[in-house]
Design a protein around this motif. Structure first.
Motif, PDB file in Angstrom:
ATOM      1  N   ARG A   1       0.840  -1.095   0.071  1.00  0.00           N
ATOM      2  CA  ARG A   1       0.089  -0.099  -0.118  1.00  0.00           C
ATOM      3  C   ARG A   1       0.874   1.235   0.182  1.00  0.00           C
ATOM      4  O   ARG A   1       0.336   2.198  -0.240  1.00  0.00           O
ATOM      5  CB  ARG A   1      -0.750  -0.002   1.375  1.00  0.00           C
ATOM      6  CG  ARG A   1      -2.175  -1.070   0.905  1.00  0.00           C
ATOM      7  CD  ARG A   1      -2.904  -1.168   2.296  1.00  0.00           C
ATOM      8  NE  ARG A   1      -3.746  -0.303   2.463  1.00  0.00           N
ATOM      9  CZ  ARG A   1      -5.057   0.082   1.985  1.00  0.00           C
ATOM     10  NH1 ARG A   1      -5.456  -0.974   1.242  1.00  0.00           N
ATOM     11  NH2 ARG A   1      -5.823   1.002   2.361  1.00  0.00           N
ATOM     12  N   GLU A   2       2.117   1.039   0.206  1.00  0.00           N
ATOM     13  CA  GLU A   2       3.046   2.276   0.363  1.00  0.00           C
ATOM     14  C   GLU A   2       3.231   2.820  -1.132  1.00  0.00           C
ATOM     15  O   GLU A   2       3.613   3.843  -1.404  1.00  0.00           O
ATOM     16  CB  GLU A   2       4.208   2.039   1.111  1.00  0.00           C
ATOM     17  CG  GLU A   2       5.252   3.503   1.342  1.00  0.00           C
ATOM     18  CD  GLU A   2       6.431   2.942   2.254  1.00  0.00           C
ATOM     19  OE1 GLU A   2       6.783   3.872   2.739  1.00  0.00           O
ATOM     20  OE2 GLU A   2       6.547   1.534   2.398  1.00  0.00           O
TER      21      GLU A   2
ATOM     22  N   GLU B   1       1.130   5.996  -1.852  1.00  0.00           N
ATOM     23  CA  GLU B   1       1.978   6.847  -1.083  1.00  0.00           C
ATOM     24  C   GLU B   1       2.951   7.529  -2.186  1.00  0.00           C
ATOM     25  O   GLU B   1       3.124   8.810  -2.453  1.00  0.00           O
ATOM     26  CB  GLU B   1       2.363   6.964   0.166  1.00  0.00           C
ATOM     27  CG  GLU B   1       2.740   8.117   0.955  1.00  0.00           C
ATOM     28  CD  GLU B   1       3.143   7.877   2.432  1.00  0.00           C
ATOM     29  OE1 GLU B   1       3.656   8.760   2.925  1.00  0.00           O
ATOM     30  OE2 GLU B   1       2.780   6.598   2.804  1.00  0.00           O
TER      31      GLU B   1
ATOM     32  N   LEU C   1       5.069   6.837   5.678  1.00  0.00           N
ATOM     33  CA  LEU C   1       5.337   5.525   6.352  1.00  0.00           C
ATOM     34  C   LEU C   1       6.583   5.274   6.728  1.00  0.00           C
ATOM     35  O   LEU C   1       7.025   4.567   7.676  1.00  0.00           O
ATOM     36  CB  LEU C   1       4.803   4.270   5.543  1.00  0.00           C
ATOM     37  CG  LEU C   1       4.431   2.883   6.130  1.00  0.00           C
ATOM     38  CD1 LEU C   1       3.733   3.071   7.473  1.00  0.00           C
ATOM     39  CD2 LEU C   1       3.953   1.993   5.141  1.00  0.00           C
ATOM     40  N   SER C   2       7.653   5.755   5.864  1.00  0.00           N
ATOM     41  CA  SER C   2       9.053   5.435   6.106  1.00  0.00           C
ATOM     42  C   SER C   2       9.322   6.148   7.466  1.00  0.00           C
ATOM     43  O   SER C   2      10.233   5.589   7.985  1.00  0.00           O
ATOM     44  CB  SER C   2       9.707   5.897   5.013  1.00  0.00           C
ATOM     45  OG  SER C   2       9.839   7.379   4.575  1.00  0.00           O
TER      46      SER C   2
ATOM     47  N   VAL D   1       7.486   6.751   9.892  1.00  0.00           N
ATOM     48  CA  VAL D   1       6.923   5.663  11.090  1.00  0.00           C
ATOM     49  C   VAL D   1       7.788   4.668  11.223  1.00  0.00           C
ATOM     50  O   VAL D   1       7.990   4.218  12.501  1.00  0.00           O
ATOM     51  CB  VAL D   1       5.543   5.232  10.687  1.00  0.00           C
ATOM     52  CG1 VAL D   1       4.986   4.295  11.451  1.00  0.00           C
ATOM     53  CG2 VAL D   1       4.375   6.399  10.613  1.00  0.00           C
ATOM     54  N   ARG D   2       8.153   3.807  10.248  1.00  0.00           N
ATOM     55  CA  ARG D   2       9.175   2.884  10.526  1.00  0.00           C
ATOM     56  C   ARG D   2      10.571   3.137  11.014  1.00  0.00           C
ATOM     57  O   ARG D   2      10.864   2.778  11.967  1.00  0.00           O
ATOM     58  CB  ARG D   2       9.620   2.226   9.060  1.00  0.00           C
ATOM     59  CG  ARG D   2       8.469   1.402   8.671  1.00  0.00           C
ATOM     60  CD  ARG D   2       9.177   0.166   7.477  1.00  0.00           C
ATOM     61  NE  ARG D   2       9.469   1.238   6.314  1.00  0.00           N
ATOM     62  CZ  ARG D   2       8.804   1.462   5.214  1.00  0.00           C
ATOM     63  NH1 ARG D   2       7.297   1.146   5.489  1.00  0.00           N
ATOM     64  NH2 ARG D   2       9.019   2.193   4.540  1.00  0.00           N
TER      65      ARG D   2
ATOM     66  N   TYR E   1       1.813   0.251  15.326  1.00  0.00           N
ATOM     67  CA  TYR E   1       2.281   0.453  14.019  1.00  0.00           C
ATOM     68  C   TYR E   1       1.109   0.191  12.925  1.00  0.00           C
ATOM     69  O   TYR E   1       1.116   1.001  12.192  1.00  0.00           O
ATOM     70  CB  TYR E   1       3.495  -0.550  13.694  1.00  0.00           C
ATOM     71  CG  TYR E   1       3.741  -0.569  12.301  1.00  0.00           C
ATOM     72  CD1 TYR E   1       4.954   0.382  11.883  1.00  0.00           C
ATOM     73  CD2 TYR E   1       3.392  -1.439  11.440  1.00  0.00           C
ATOM     74  CE1 TYR E   1       5.075   0.439  10.585  1.00  0.00           C
ATOM     75  CE2 TYR E   1       3.770  -1.380  10.031  1.00  0.00           C
ATOM     76  CZ  TYR E   1       4.677  -0.540   9.591  1.00  0.00           C
ATOM     77  OH  TYR E   1       4.976  -0.208   8.200  1.00  0.00           O
ATOM     78  N   ASP E   2       0.232  -0.635  13.276  1.00  0.00           N
ATOM     79  CA  ASP E   2      -0.865  -0.677  12.118  1.00  0.00           C
ATOM     80  C   ASP E   2      -1.744   0.417  12.460  1.00  0.00           C
ATOM     81  O   ASP E   2      -2.402   0.902  11.313  1.00  0.00           O
ATOM     82  CB  ASP E   2      -1.616  -1.913  12.629  1.00  0.00           C
ATOM     83  CG  ASP E   2      -1.133  -3.466  12.526  1.00  0.00           C
ATOM     84  OD1 ASP E   2       0.049  -3.187  11.598  1.00  0.00           O
ATOM     85  OD2 ASP E   2      -1.684  -4.295  12.935  1.00  0.00           O
TER      86      ASP E   2
ATOM     87  N   LYS F   1       0.012   3.324  10.752  1.00  0.00           N
ATOM     88  CA  LYS F   1       0.123   2.939   9.106  1.00  0.00           C
ATOM     89  C   LYS F   1      -1.059   3.531   8.511  1.00  0.00           C
ATOM     90  O   LYS F   1      -1.362   4.024   7.478  1.00  0.00           O
ATOM     91  CB  LYS F   1       0.452   1.631   8.834  1.00  0.00           C
ATOM     92  CG  LYS F   1       0.348   1.178   7.427  1.00  0.00           C
ATOM     93  CD  LYS F   1       0.603  -0.416   6.997  1.00  0.00           C
ATOM     94  CE  LYS F   1       0.441  -0.764   5.755  1.00  0.00           C
ATOM     95  NZ  LYS F   1       0.585  -2.237   5.559  1.00  0.00           N
TER      96      LYS F   1
ATOM     97  N   THR G   1      -1.256   7.299   8.270  1.00  0.00           N
ATOM     98  CA  THR G   1      -0.682   7.371   7.109  1.00  0.00           C
ATOM     99  C   THR G   1      -1.520   7.329   5.662  1.00  0.00           C
ATOM    100  O   THR G   1      -1.461   8.217   4.947  1.00  0.00           O
ATOM    101  CB  THR G   1       0.514   7.101   6.903  1.00  0.00           C
ATOM    102  OG1 THR G   1       0.645   5.557   6.644  1.00  0.00           O
ATOM    103  CG2 THR G   1       1.389   7.338   8.180  1.00  0.00           C
ATOM    104  N   GLU G   2      -2.105   6.246   5.590  1.00  0.00           N
ATOM    105  CA  GLU G   2      -3.141   5.899   4.569  1.00  0.00           C
ATOM    106  C   GLU G   2      -4.388   6.680   4.368  1.00  0.00           C
ATOM    107  O   GLU G   2      -4.709   7.319   3.428  1.00  0.00           O
ATOM    108  CB  GLU G   2      -3.555   4.420   4.369  1.00  0.00           C
ATOM    109  CG  GLU G   2      -2.471   3.381   4.383  1.00  0.00           C
ATOM    110  CD  GLU G   2      -2.720   2.092   4.522  1.00  0.00           C
ATOM    111  OE1 GLU G   2      -4.100   1.694   4.636  1.00  0.00           O
ATOM    112  OE2 GLU G   2      -1.847   1.106   4.175  1.00  0.00           O
TER     113      GLU G   2
END
Length: 164
Positions: free
Chosen positions: A38-39, A42, A126-127, A129-130, A150-151, A154, A157-158
């Motif tokens: 899904r990234e 983005e 998301l990068s 966030v990681r 994390y979920d 994520k 961000t979506e």
């Protein structure tokens, strides 16, 4: 920017935030169906938004069909570069119900490359966030809490992809 001021006052835009939201939803449907990350959506939206800020992107803001081709091509390009398997331009043509040919997609991709000056590896929310999660010590939260947090991050961000 004088160009932006002139552009903002002198040009009528056919594309509105709802057009973008529809294309974002479409992109997520495609990556989910094809089992891509899904990234990639983005990344595609980074391409699209940066393209729309260029002089070449002006036509896409004035014409919904060009905007749709641009959004579809942005996803095609993001998948091609950032996924282990590429989409065939014929698939994109089929997804457009034949409105755009495979050649249209490939030609728009070249316009993207030129307009974005080959800057095709953007940072994503998301990068970040990681990276942030990498800073949290293992003992600060258990694995289940880390995964759930994390979920949620994520997912947020979506959701941000639907906003302007």
């Amino acid at each position: 920017d004088a160009f932006r001021q002139i552009r903002n006052h002198a040009v009528r835009y056919d594309v509105d935030p709802d057009c973008r939201r529809k294309m974002v939803a479409w992109c997520y449907q495609v990556v989910d169906y094809c089992k891509f990350g899904r990234e990639s959506v983005e990344i595609a939206l980074s391409y699209l938004d940066r393209y729309l800020e260029t002089e070449d992107g002006l036509e896409a803001l004035q014409d919904r069909t060009v905007f749709q081709l641009s959004a579809m091509t942005a996803l095609y390009t993001a998948v091609k570069i950032h996924e282990p398997e590429a989409m065939d331009p014929k698939l994109v043509s089929n997804l457009s119900r034949g409105i755009y040919s495979p050649e249209d997609v490939e030609q728009m991709e070249l316009v993207f490359f030129r307009s974005l000056k080959w800057r095709l590896n953007p940072p994503t929310a998301l990068s970040f966030v990681r990276q942030f999660f990498g800073l949290i010590p293992a003992e600060a939260m258990d694995e289940l809490a880390r995964k759930k947090t994390y979920d949620v991050a994520k997912f947020q961000t979506e959701l941000g992809m639907f906003c302007l």
